[in-house]
Motif scaffolding. Structure first.
Motif, PDB file in Angstrom:
ATOM      1  N   ALA A 110       0.830  -1.216   0.000  1.00 36.91           N
ATOM      2  CA  ALA A 110       0.000   0.000   0.000  1.00 36.91           C
ATOM      3  C   ALA A 110       0.859   1.258   0.000  1.00 36.91           C
ATOM      4  N   VAL A 111       1.930   1.253   0.787  1.00 37.50           N
ATOM      5  CA  VAL A 111       2.843   2.409   0.828  1.00 37.50           C
ATOM      6  C   VAL A 111       3.473   2.619  -0.543  1.00 37.50           C
ATOM      7  N   ALA A 112       3.963   1.543  -1.155  1.00 37.15           N
ATOM      8  CA  ALA A 112       4.629   1.648  -2.457  1.00 37.15           C
ATOM      9  C   ALA A 112       3.663   2.112  -3.541  1.00 37.15           C
ATOM     10  N   ALA A 113       2.400   1.713  -3.458  1.00 34.12           N
ATOM     11  CA  ALA A 113       1.404   2.077  -4.471  1.00 34.12           C
ATOM     12  C   ALA A 113       1.174   3.583  -4.530  1.00 34.12           C
ATOM     13  N   ARG A 114       1.404   4.270  -3.429  1.00 33.58           N
ATOM     14  CA  ARG A 114       1.233   5.729  -3.415  1.00 33.58           C
ATOM     15  C   ARG A 114       2.344   6.441  -4.172  1.00 33.58           C
ATOM     16  N   ASP A 115       3.498   5.787  -4.332  1.00 32.34           N
ATOM     17  CA  ASP A 115       4.635   6.334  -5.077  1.00 32.34           C
ATOM     18  C   ASP A 115       5.050   7.715  -4.554  1.00 32.34           C
ATOM     19  N   LEU A 116       5.112   7.840  -3.219  1.00 30.77           N
ATOM     20  CA  LEU A 116       5.529   9.078  -2.564  1.00 30.77           C
ATOM     21  C   LEU A 116       6.599   8.763  -1.528  1.00 30.77           C
ATOM     22  N   VAL A 117       7.414   9.759  -1.204  1.00 33.08           N
ATOM     23  CA  VAL A 117       8.344   9.613  -0.093  1.00 33.08           C
ATOM     24  C   VAL A 117       7.514   9.626   1.182  1.00 33.08           C
ATOM     25  N   ARG A 118       7.765   8.695   2.061  1.00 36.74           N
ATOM     26  CA  ARG A 118       6.980   8.515   3.284  1.00 36.74           C
ATOM     27  C   ARG A 118       7.727   9.115   4.474  1.00 36.74           C
ATOM     28  N   PRO A 119       7.375  10.341   4.921  1.00 37.14           N
ATOM     29  CA  PRO A 119       8.033  10.929   6.099  1.00 37.14           C
ATOM     30  C   PRO A 119       7.452  10.348   7.385  1.00 37.14           C
ATOM     31  N   SER A 120       8.335  10.026   8.329  1.00 42.83           N
ATOM     32  CA  SER A 120       7.872   9.463   9.593  1.00 42.83           C
ATOM     33  C   SER A 120       8.818   9.856  10.722  1.00 42.83           C
ATOM     34  N   VAL A 121       8.382   9.586  11.940  1.00 43.50           N
ATOM     35  CA  VAL A 121       9.211   9.776  13.125  1.00 43.50           C
ATOM     36  C   VAL A 121       9.248   8.445  13.864  1.00 43.50           C
ATOM     37  N   ARG A 122      10.425   8.075  14.366  1.00 41.67           N
ATOM     38  CA  ARG A 122      10.645   6.795  15.041  1.00 41.67           C
ATOM     39  C   ARG A 122      11.303   7.031  16.395  1.00 41.67           C
ATOM     40  N   ALA A 123      10.883   6.260  17.388  1.00 40.95           N
ATOM     41  CA  ALA A 123      11.412   6.403  18.739  1.00 40.95           C
ATOM     42  C   ALA A 123      12.429   5.312  19.054  1.00 40.95           C
ATOM     43  N   LEU A 124      13.580   5.733  19.538  1.00 35.91           N
ATOM     44  CA  LEU A 124      14.544   4.812  20.120  1.00 35.91           C
ATOM     45  C   LEU A 124      14.348   4.926  21.629  1.00 35.91           C
ATOM     46  N   VAL A 125      13.724   3.909  22.207  1.00 30.44           N
ATOM     47  CA  VAL A 125      13.451   3.884  23.640  1.00 30.44           C
ATOM     48  C   VAL A 125      14.429   2.888  24.246  1.00 30.44           C
ATOM     49  N   VAL A 126      15.404   3.413  24.976  1.00 25.62           N
ATOM     50  CA  VAL A 126      16.453   2.584  25.553  1.00 25.62           C
ATOM     51  C   VAL A 126      16.315   2.629  27.071  1.00 25.62           C
ATOM     52  N   HIS A 127      16.328   1.437  27.679  1.00 30.47           N
ATOM     53  CA  HIS A 127      16.232   1.363  29.137  1.00 30.47           C
ATOM     54  C   HIS A 127      16.968   0.128  29.634  1.00 30.47           C
ATOM     55  N   ASP A 128      17.836   0.327  30.590  1.00 26.84           N
ATOM     56  CA  ASP A 128      18.499  -0.777  31.291  1.00 26.84           C
ATOM     57  C   ASP A 128      19.132  -1.784  30.325  1.00 26.84           C
ATOM     58  N   GLY A 129      19.840  -1.274  29.308  1.00 26.86           N
ATOM     59  CA  GLY A 129      20.553  -2.139  28.375  1.00 26.86           C
ATOM     60  C   GLY A 129      19.714  -2.799  27.305  1.00 26.86           C
ATOM     61  N   SER A 130      18.466  -2.326  27.122  1.00 30.88           N
ATOM     62  CA  SER A 130      17.591  -2.889  26.088  1.00 30.88           C
ATOM     63  C   SER A 130      16.905  -1.766  25.319  1.00 30.88           C
ATOM     64  N   VAL A 131      16.412  -2.100  24.128  1.00 30.69           N
ATOM     65  CA  VAL A 131      15.668  -1.147  23.311  1.00 30.69           C
ATOM     66  C   VAL A 131      14.279  -1.713  23.036  1.00 30.69           C
ATOM     67  N   LEU A 132      13.277  -0.841  23.092  1.00 28.62           N
ATOM     68  CA  LEU A 132      11.896  -1.241  22.838  1.00 28.62           C
ATOM     69  C   LEU A 132      11.649  -1.260  21.329  1.00 28.62           C
ATOM     70  N   VAL A 133      11.146  -2.377  20.831  1.00 25.14           N
ATOM     71  CA  VAL A 133      10.838  -2.543  19.407  1.00 25.14           C
ATOM     72  C   VAL A 133       9.470  -3.204  19.280  1.00 25.14           C
ATOM     73  N   GLN A 134       9.001  -3.299  18.052  1.00 22.91           N
ATOM     74  CA  GLN A 134       7.745  -4.006  17.814  1.00 22.91           C
ATOM     75  C   GLN A 134       7.858  -4.840  16.548  1.00 22.91           C
ATOM     76  N   ARG A 135       6.956  -5.814  16.454  1.00 26.42           N
ATOM     77  CA  ARG A 135       6.898  -6.690  15.288  1.00 26.42           C
ATOM     78  C   ARG A 135       5.436  -7.009  15.010  1.00 26.42           C
ATOM     79  N   PRO A 136       5.131  -7.411  13.777  1.00 24.04           N
ATOM     80  CA  PRO A 136       3.750  -7.843  13.482  1.00 24.04           C
ATOM     81  C   PRO A 136       3.390  -9.054  14.338  1.00 24.04           C
ATOM     82  N   ALA A 137       2.182  -9.082  14.850  1.00 20.43           N
ATOM     83  CA  ALA A 137       1.740 -10.186  15.706  1.00 20.43           C
ATOM     84  C   ALA A 137       1.718 -11.520  14.958  1.00 20.43           C
ATOM     85  N   ASP A 138       1.601 -11.474  13.635  1.00 20.38           N
ATOM     86  CA  ASP A 138       1.571 -12.723  12.874  1.00 20.38           C
ATOM     87  C   ASP A 138       2.957 -13.187  12.435  1.00 20.38           C
TER      88      ASP A 138
END
Length: 166
Positions: free
Chosen positions: A11-39
């Motif tokens: 869907a993103v590619a079909a728009r044929d536009l540059v996709r501006p976004s903001v991403r968080a690097l959440v670091v705590h106690d030697g680890s970083v918070l990330v996410q993944r698709p549930a499937d």
């Protein structure tokens, strides 16, 4: 790869536009918070929390919305780190993203997902080198402790070989 992820990037590619976004690097106690698709299986297909800009957004407003929509946490503070020009192909679809990365602090480390299609996890920084965390250039900067030295990364194509700008 995840079916949800495949449909999202198509869907993103079909728009044929540059996709501006903001991403968080959440670091705590030697680890970083990330996410993944549930499937997707644990251990693969990780990304940093964040999202695409909508009309009227600022870094902070978009980041707050994404964190509060996707997790049980709230943004406490943030500091701008760097920008990534990220061009890649996913399942045959060309995607071009302009991703702004910030160092963020949340009000809790007990983070749960509010959305059924994603899962958040804490990954140890000392194990990031082998994690499937995209883009790899950001993963490597974080793993190597170079967050303060980088201001601009260019990730071009599938090689994910970064061009580190000053």
């Amino acid at each position: 790869m995840s079916g949800l992820e495949d449909r999202f990037f198509a869907a993103v590619a079909a728009r044929d536009l540059v996709r501006p976004s903001v991403r968080a690097l959440v670091v705590h106690d030697g680890s970083v918070l990330v996410q993944r698709p549930a499937d997707s299986a644990p251990g693969g297909g990780y990304a940093f929390i964040g999202g695409e800009y909508e009309s009227g957004d600022s870094f902070e407003s978009r980041l707050r919305k994404e964190i509060e929509e996707e997790t049980t946490a709230r943004l406490v503070s943030w500091r701008y780190l760097f920008v990534v020009e990220n061009r890649f192909v996913h399942a045959g679809h060309r995607v071009h993203a302009l991703e702004h990365y910030v160092l963020a602090t949340l009000d809790t480390t007990d983070v749960k997902s509010r959305e059924g299609h994603i899962v958040q996890e804490w990954l140890p920084l000392d194990a990031l080198g082998s994690a499937d965390l995209r883009p790899f250039a950001v993963r490597d900067v974080l793993a190597n402790g170079h967050l303060e030295q980088v201001r601009h990364l260019v990730v071009d194509g599938l090689s994910e070989t970064p061009d580190i700008g000053g």
